[in-house]
Design an enzyme around this catalytic site. Structure first.
Site, PDB file in Angstrom:
ATOM      1  CG  ASP A 299     -13.448   3.237   3.925  1.00 52.61           C
ATOM      2  OD1 ASP A 299     -13.946   2.546   4.829  1.00 52.61           O
ATOM      3  OD2 ASP A 299     -14.142   3.896   3.125  1.00 52.61           O
ATOM      4  CG  HIS A 333     -13.600   5.106   7.737  1.00 46.48           C
ATOM      5  ND1 HIS A 333     -14.486   5.194   6.699  1.00 46.48           N
ATOM      6  CD2 HIS A 333     -12.930   6.287   7.755  1.00 46.48           C
ATOM      7  CE1 HIS A 333     -14.360   6.368   6.103  1.00 46.48           C
ATOM      8  NE2 HIS A 333     -13.425   7.043   6.719  1.00 46.48           N
TER       9      HIS A 333
END
Length: 559
Positions: A299, A333
């Site tokens: 993430d 991300h």
């Protein structure tokens, strides 16, 4: 703080701008930039408490939770170092205490238990709101003078906790995972480690503490409530240095409401398919340095937060006064991220000499209606990126929302956005200074997407070279300035897209020769778009203006 802000704007404006650490151990640097708040590092006595003397056994079979507890308790009484020697140390949760330096020697592997029953449910905070989650493998609450140091490794046994989406694995990997146990949802698209975990995924607002709810009310979905791996709340004088932390159930390093944080030479690693496995989440913290770290996670990499929606605004504590430098981020991300839970605000953040490789987005600033909060005084100097799947630089005030519905848009333009009334939930992005950025490979070089009722404001991007499929898309921006920026867009036209934006200055823009269209301006709210010192003749067409845009809105000049 007023003097700090003025001084740092002056630094950014000068050609000699350089970020310096300001710790008590580096008095010379602090004296060189006196307006920066000092980051106070902890100090410890040489007294050493070896976990072996408290019954720990390095066989990978013995659960050493009690040995860690005893050693930390004894160390806290005098202050000093809890020593974890080389070896494989299986344990349940570790709770830090005041005046303790938990030192993991090179070759030490602290392996947290994969038995979820070894972790109890507690009241805590999750994604910016009060919640019930499983206790973290490493935690500390209301502490001072604490550290985790050494070249050893912490492993959070995250695979025992995490769900996995089928789309993130190849067929062989998926079949192997399914055969290992656990359950698959009715759609056959997501694997869960237990039936209880699957049940949690179908529960409305799982784990969120609402009036009348208590810890016991979440027992039937306990397995779904994954813990953050290292959770520090309301702590002061923190040093995290040299260790590797990996395989986290959820967020990896999460200081909340902490002060004086030094994070140095730390490696965080999680599988790329691991959901919510951010490397670092600084939430409502103040005064710190993050340097020489390596993050490779599933993430966001370096993430700034300050609470979510009404609870975040009520807390009202921004993340502020951080230097972040010389850090690499892989496969995350986002490389450097603010939001989307930024309702308490963020300010005075300085990023330099960072590298992002294969992240979804490079510089990622995200929020949404309902968040509120002000993000301001953000300075970036020196970021290099390759293979960015999405945007190299992104300002997005529509995070996690549906794409804007087209309202009276023209056929060739990007969708317009319907305005909504201003309120305490209206977020703000303003005063960003970004310079010396390169990116080789991205879907979009720069995307600015503000709200019609609250534009993204006062953004300066200078000395950048961005190779991407699309160049600039600026929607609902005000006071946006690009200077000495190369946008080598490869697949779409125009190079520069501006919609419903005001006071846009595009100065010395370079682009690939033969572009079909250099600049398109649409939207009846567009005003004062200036194209300066730019060779317009290298494009087949220089400017295209929408039907609602007066010709005088766009000016082209050479200085």
């Amino acid at each position: 703080m007023k003097h700090l802000t003025v001084y740092l704007f002056a630094l950014i404006a000068s050609s000699s701008f350089a970020l310096r650490p300001t710790t008590e151990k580096q008095v010379a640097s602090a004296a060189a930039v006196p307006d920066l708040p000092k980051v106070v590092e902890p100090s410890f006595s040489k007294d050493t408490f070896n976990i072996v003397k408290y019954g720990a056994v390095a066989d990978g079979q013995t659960l050493n939770t009690e040995a860690f507890r005893k050693a930390i308790e004894a160390c806290s009484q005098k202050g000093g170092v809890v020593l974890v020697p080389r070896g494989l140390w299986l344990t349940g949760p570790i709770e830090l205490k005041n005046n303790v330096n938990l030192h993991v020697k090179r070759g030490a592997l602290v392996q947290f238990s994969n038995k979820l029953s070894d972790f109890k449910l507690i009241k805590t905070n999750w994604e910016g709101v009060d919640a019930v989650r499983n206790q973290s493998p490493i935690s500390g609450y209301d502490l001072q003078n604490i550290a985790i140091t050494g070249e050893g490794t912490f492993d959070g046994a995250g695979d025992a906790w995490r769900m996995v989406k089928k789309e993130k694995l190849n067929e062989g990997q998926w079949q192997k995972l399914v055969k290992s146990g656990g359950v698959v949802d009715a759609k056959g698209t997501t694997w869960y480690p237990t039936a209880q975990s699957l049940k949690g995924s179908t529960t409305a607002k799982p784990g969120i503490l609402q009036p009348g709810k208590d810890v016991a009310d979440f027992a039937d979905i306990k397995d779904f409530l994954r813990p953050n791996m290292l959770s520090l709340q309301r702590c002061k004088k923190i040093l995290l240095e040299d260790f590797t932390i990996q395989n986290s159930p959820a967020w990896t390093i999460h200081p909340l409401l902490c002060e004086d944080i030094t994070l140095r030479n730390v490696t965080a690693r999680n599988p790329w398919y691991g959901q919510n496995t951010d490397a670092l989440d600084l939430e409502s913290c103040r005064n710190g340095i993050v340097e020489n770290c390596t993050f490779d996670v599933g993430d966001d990499g370096i993430c700034i937060k300050s609470g979510r929606d009404e609870q975040g605004r009520k807390r009202g504590v921004p993340t502020e006064n951080f230097i972040i430098r010389d850090t690499k981020v892989y496969h995350a991300h986002g490389g450097f991220v603010i939001g989307s839970e930024m309702s308490g605000g963020a300010r005075n953040l300085y990023v330099s000499n960072c590298t992002f490789i294969g992240t979804d987005v490079g510089l990622r600033f995200k929020t949404a209606r309902g968040r509120g909060g002000i993000v301001e005084n953000i300075f970036v100097d020196g970021v290099d990126m390759t293979d960015i799947a999405g945007e190299a630089i992104l300002f997005d005030m529509y995070y996690a929302a549906k794409d804007p519905v087209q309202v009276n848009g023209e056929a060739f333009s990007i969708p317009e956005i319907q305005a909504e009334p201003l309120g305490e939930g209206t977020p703000q992005f303003r005063n960003f200074r970004i310079k010396n950025v390169t990116c080789k490979g991205a879907a979009t070089g720069i995307l600015v997407r503000g709200l019609p009722e609250m534009n993204v404001k006062d953004i300066e991007i200078e000395n950048a070279v961005l190779e991407s499929k699309r160049g600039l898309v600026c929607q609902e921006g005000s006071g946006i300035s690009l200077k000495n920026v190369a946008l080598f867009s490869t697949e779409t036209k125009p190079v520069l897209e501006v919609q419903n934006s005001q006071n846009i200055t595009l100065d010395n823009i370079r682009y690939a020769a033969g572009a079909d269209l250099l600049l398109r301006v649409t939207g009846d709210r567009s005003k004062a778009v200036k194209l300066v010192n730019t060779n317009t003749k290298s494009a087949k067409k220089d400017v295209e203006i929408g039907q609602k845009v007066a010709k005088k809105v766009v000016t082209i000049s050479q200085r």
